[in-house]
Write a protein that holds these residues in place. Structure first.
Motif, mmCIF file in Angstrom:
data_model
loop_
_atom_site.group_PDB
_atom_site.id
_atom_site.type_symbol
_atom_site.label_atom_id
_atom_site.label_comp_id
_atom_site.label_asym_id
_atom_site.label_seq_id
_atom_site.Cartn_x
_atom_site.Cartn_y
_atom_site.Cartn_z
ATOM 1 N N ARG A 347 -2.266 -9.413 2.462
ATOM 2 C CA ARG A 347 -1.153 -9.449 3.406
ATOM 3 C C ARG A 347 -1.560 -8.757 4.711
ATOM 4 N N GLY A 348 -1.240 -9.389 5.815
ATOM 5 C CA GLY A 348 -1.599 -8.861 7.125
ATOM 6 C C GLY A 348 -2.887 -9.430 7.689
ATOM 7 N N LEU A 349 -3.636 -10.180 6.867
ATOM 8 C CA LEU A 349 -4.907 -10.763 7.319
ATOM 9 C C LEU A 349 -4.618 -12.161 7.867
ATOM 10 N N MET A 350 -4.297 -12.225 9.144
ATOM 11 C CA MET A 350 -3.857 -13.478 9.760
ATOM 12 C C MET A 350 -4.997 -14.478 9.926
ATOM 13 N N ASN A 351 -6.262 -14.012 9.969
ATOM 14 C CA ASN A 351 -7.409 -14.895 10.216
ATOM 15 C C ASN A 351 -8.257 -15.120 8.975
ATOM 16 N N PHE A 352 -7.722 -14.803 7.812
ATOM 17 C CA PHE A 352 -8.495 -14.898 6.582
ATOM 18 C C PHE A 352 -8.754 -16.369 6.242
ATOM 19 N N ARG A 353 -10.047 -16.738 6.111
ATOM 20 C CA ARG A 353 -10.380 -18.153 5.917
ATOM 21 C C ARG A 353 -11.341 -18.418 4.770
ATOM 22 N N LEU A 354 -11.952 -17.384 4.180
ATOM 23 C CA LEU A 354 -12.893 -17.615 3.089
ATOM 24 C C LEU A 354 -12.736 -16.545 2.018
ATOM 25 N N LEU A 365 -4.803 -17.354 -9.643
ATOM 26 C CA LEU A 365 -4.770 -16.855 -8.270
ATOM 27 C C LEU A 365 -3.518 -17.436 -7.630
ATOM 28 N N GLU A 366 -2.540 -16.587 -7.383
ATOM 29 C CA GLU A 366 -1.266 -17.046 -6.847
ATOM 30 C C GLU A 366 -1.307 -17.089 -5.327
ATOM 31 N N SER A 367 -0.504 -17.971 -4.776
ATOM 32 C CA SER A 367 -0.475 -18.122 -3.318
ATOM 33 C C SER A 367 0.083 -16.879 -2.647
ATOM 34 N N GLY A 368 0.843 -16.064 -3.371
ATOM 35 C CA GLY A 368 1.441 -14.871 -2.802
ATOM 36 C C GLY A 368 0.455 -13.771 -2.463
ATOM 37 N N VAL A 369 -0.795 -13.917 -2.846
ATOM 38 C CA VAL A 369 -1.772 -12.882 -2.492
ATOM 39 C C VAL A 369 -2.185 -12.997 -1.034
ATOM 40 N N PHE A 370 -1.944 -14.166 -0.402
ATOM 41 C CA PHE A 370 -2.387 -14.402 0.972
ATOM 42 C C PHE A 370 -1.225 -14.208 1.944
ATOM 43 N N GLN A 371 -1.590 -13.885 3.161
ATOM 44 C CA GLN A 371 -0.598 -13.892 4.231
ATOM 45 C C GLN A 371 -0.125 -15.321 4.481
ATOM 46 N N SER A 372 -1.062 -16.257 4.482
ATOM 47 C CA SER A 372 -0.740 -17.677 4.616
ATOM 48 C C SER A 372 -1.905 -18.479 4.054
ATOM 49 N N VAL A 373 -1.601 -19.431 3.172
ATOM 50 C CA VAL A 373 -2.668 -20.266 2.605
ATOM 51 C C VAL A 373 -3.138 -21.312 3.603
ATOM 52 N N ASP A 374 -2.410 -21.493 4.697
ATOM 53 C CA ASP A 374 -2.793 -22.525 5.669
ATOM 54 C C ASP A 374 -4.073 -22.157 6.414
ATOM 55 N N THR A 375 -4.362 -20.873 6.552
ATOM 56 C CA THR A 375 -5.583 -20.471 7.267
ATOM 57 C C THR A 375 -6.812 -20.528 6.366
ATOM 58 N N LEU A 376 -6.624 -20.627 5.052
ATOM 59 C CA LEU A 376 -7.752 -20.604 4.116
ATOM 60 C C LEU A 376 -8.518 -21.927 4.188
ATOM 61 N N LYS A 377 -9.834 -21.821 4.371
ATOM 62 C CA LYS A 377 -10.679 -23.006 4.480
ATOM 63 C C LYS A 377 -11.648 -23.144 3.303
#
Length: 633
Positions: A347-354, A365-377
């Motif tokens: 949470r708070g990692l707006m640019n997290f991609r890998l 691995l739940e989607s709630g661990v990320f700030q947003s799954v849309d940035t994940l590549k």
């Protein structure tokens, strides 16, 4: 090379008339042919003269005159060749049996740019061995038998930019060992046996950008030795022999951007300020013994983009503790012991991609661990015992936008979907296959317990669901209870209240939750306090009362003041004093009446105050008073 110029176009005028014969025409052609042969001869002679000025290619070597390269690799050489071309730019002496480099060994090779002496038997390098190589840019001495580098060995290498002394047997770096390498940008000293680095060993390396060190036998990080390298941007430490990275280990390296610490099997912790002063963009701590992510040492690295903690026995990534790494883009934790990643971990990692967590023990691995799954590549989940249920439905839905690194996640703990990969699912099958069942608490009978103060109480809670629900106990203030303390939630789902106190009374809640929902069960506890007792130790009821010893009584309560109690206490004290004095007089009386030649007499006399004492009251400090005198004769 000499240049010979010939003019082949000398004016030649032939007058063709009927008066000249055909033999004159053939004579002109013959003259022209002689001139052509003369030109070819002179060109050949010039090439021969130029070849004579070049040094011949040494035996066991191969020379390329166009590239100005001399390759003597695998030539069974025991010394460096003497007859080397002075114009050579590249000299390869690898895989030979050279043991020693003498004084000014290469002094004639002033144009040499690259020298490779790797994979030899080098044990001795004399002072100024490389003097004369003022144009040299790269020097490789890897995989030899060097134990020490004498001060002055690199004299004359003022333009050297690359130095490789890895895989030797170097034990110590002496002061000013590299002081002549003012232009050096890269040095590799990995895979050595360093036991000591002098404080001024790296003095003079004012241009160094990248360093690789092997410090397996060092007892401390060479912080002071690194101080002169203020422009260093990349530092690689291999085989550190420490259990803890000390505070302020690299605080002088203000320009350092990349720090790699690898193959440190004893490194268990990082001190809170071990990375203080650094503004890293890349940090790798691989093949260590870290059991937890070092959140405190990392929290100030706000410019960090890349974090690699692979091959450490880390078991979990906790929630809401990495939010300070605002710019983090990549996290690698391969080959660890990860059991779970908590909600809000990133949470708070707006640019997290890998995220690369392959080869771990994750079941989901739940989607709630990320700030947003849309940035994940990029997502690497392969080689984990995954349970394919609704918690991974988001991965399947986004699999067209995610790069799995040619290793798709596989279901291993779900019997229905065992050995299925995410790419095997079709859109119509998703809702029916990846499902979860809401938790249900099994025993819902009311639990109401009434106990006396000081007893221990247990409440039990069991639940079912898919995936298996997580049980949490809430206190009467609706705050989660931890596994430690007097009131604690046990790992088997029970609630234990030890040495119950009246303030523990209230309603507790057991909450069972999973990805599909939650269920709760209230239980009630009432703790009775000890009964208060009022004891009256004296038969004079109503005169005074002592406070009760009951725990419910306030310790700061004031005792009541009773005049009767005070009078009785004074009378008892007076009677005790009078009895003691009387007993003494009786004893002395009988003693004086005892038989024998010497009679003991006791005389008690009263001596009144002197009459003159009043008159002398103002003349001195002495004043005589009336007194009793007792004499025993």
């Amino acid at each position: 090379m000499g240049i010979i110029t010939l003019s082949l176009f000398t004016p030649l005028t032939l007058t063709l008339t009927h008066m000249q014969g055909r033999h004159q025409m053939f004579e002109g052609i013959a003259v022209h042919q002689h001139l052509c042969w003369a030109l070819l001869y002179l060109v050949a002679a010039d090439v021969a003269l130029a070849a004579e000025r070049l040094q011949p290619c040494p035996q066991s070597c191969r020379c390329n005159t166009e590239l100005l390269q001399v390759n003597c690799s695998h030539g069974q050489l025991r010394t460096t060749p003497d007859s080397l071309s002075q114009d050579a730019k590249i000299l390869n002496l690898t895989h030979n049996k050279i043991k020693t480099l003498g004084h000014q060994q290469f002094q004639t090779l002033t144009q040499l740019l690259h020298l490779d002496l790797s994979d030899n038997l080098l044990a001795v390098v004399d002072l100024e061995a490389f003097l004369g190589l003022q144009s040299l840019l790269t020097l490789r001495l890897a995989r030899n038998r060097l134990k020490i580098i004498p001060v002055g060995a690199f004299a004359g290498l003022s333009n050297l930019q690359f130095l490789d002394i890895s895989s030797n047997e170097i034990l110590v770096f002496l002061d000013f060992a590299f002081r002549d390498l003012v232009a050096l940008r890269y040095i590799s000293a990995a895979d050595n046996d360093l036991v000591f680095i002098s404080r001024q060993a790296f003095s003079g390396l004012t241009s160094l950008q990248e360093m690789h060190l092997d410090a397996c036998n060092l007892t401390t990080v060479p912080t002071e030795a690194l101080t002169p390298i203020r422009v260093l941007r990349s530092l690689h430490f291999h085989r550190l022999g420490l259990t803890t990275l000390p505070n302020y280990s690299f605080h002088h390296l203000v320009h350092l951007k990349e720090l790699v610490i690898s193959h440190c099997p004893w490194l268990e912790t990082l001190s809170g300020n071990s990375l203080f002063g650094l503004n890293l963009t890349s940090l790798s701590i691989r093949h260590g013994n870290l059991h937890a992510i070092p959140y405190i040492p990392l929290h100030h690295l706000v410019y960090l983009l890349f974090l690699d903690l692979s091959f450490n026995p880390i078991t979990s990534i906790q929630g809401n503790l990495l939010g300070d790494l605002l710019r983090l883009q990549e996290l690698h934790l391969v080959g660890g012991s990860l059991l779970h990643i908590e909600l809000g971990a990133f949470r708070g990692l707006m640019n997290f991609r890998l995220l690369n967590v392959s080869r771990n023990l994750l079941t989901t691995l739940e989607s709630g661990v990320f700030q947003s799954v849309d940035t994940l590549k990029t997502l690497r989940l392969d080689n984990n015992p995954l349970a394919c249920d609704c918690r991974l439905l988001w991965v399947v839905r986004r699999h067209l936008y995610l790069d799995f690194g040619k290793h798709s996640p596989t279901c291993t703990t779900s019997l229905q979907l065992e050995d299925w990969t995410f790419l095997d699912f079709s859109g119509g099958e998703l809702q029916g296959l990846l499902t979860c069942r809401q938790p249900r608490i099994l025993n819902r009978n009311p639990q109401r317990v009434i106990v006396d103060q000081g007893h221990t109480v247990m409440f039990y809670c069991n639940a079912e669901g898919d995936p298996l629900p997580r049980l949490t106990w809430l206190n009467p203030q609706l705050k989660a209870l931890s596994p430690t303390g007097r009131i604690r939630a046990l790992t088997n789902g029970s609630l234990e209240v030890r040495y119950a106190q009246p303030q523990d009374s209230g309603t507790y809640h057991c909450v069972a939750s999973n990805a599909a929902g939650n269920d709760s069960l209230p239980v009630s506890l009432h703790v009775r306090a000890f009964p208060s007792s009022h004891k009256k130790p004296f038969p004079f009821q109503g005169w005074f009362e002592l406070p009760s010893a009951s725990p419910g009584v306030n310790e700061n309560q004031k005792l009541p003041f009773d005049v009767k109690t005070l009078l009785i206490a004074a009378a008892i004290g007076f009677l005790s004093f009078f009895s003691s004095v009387s007993l003494c007089f009786i004893f002395m009386f009988f003693w004086s009446k005892s038989k024998g030649q010497i009679k003991h007499t006791a005389t008690i006399a009263y001596v009144p105050r002197s009459a003159g004492s009043n008159s002398n009251r103002g003349t001195g400090n002495y004043m005589e008073t009336s007194r009793f005198t007792m004499k025993l004769i």
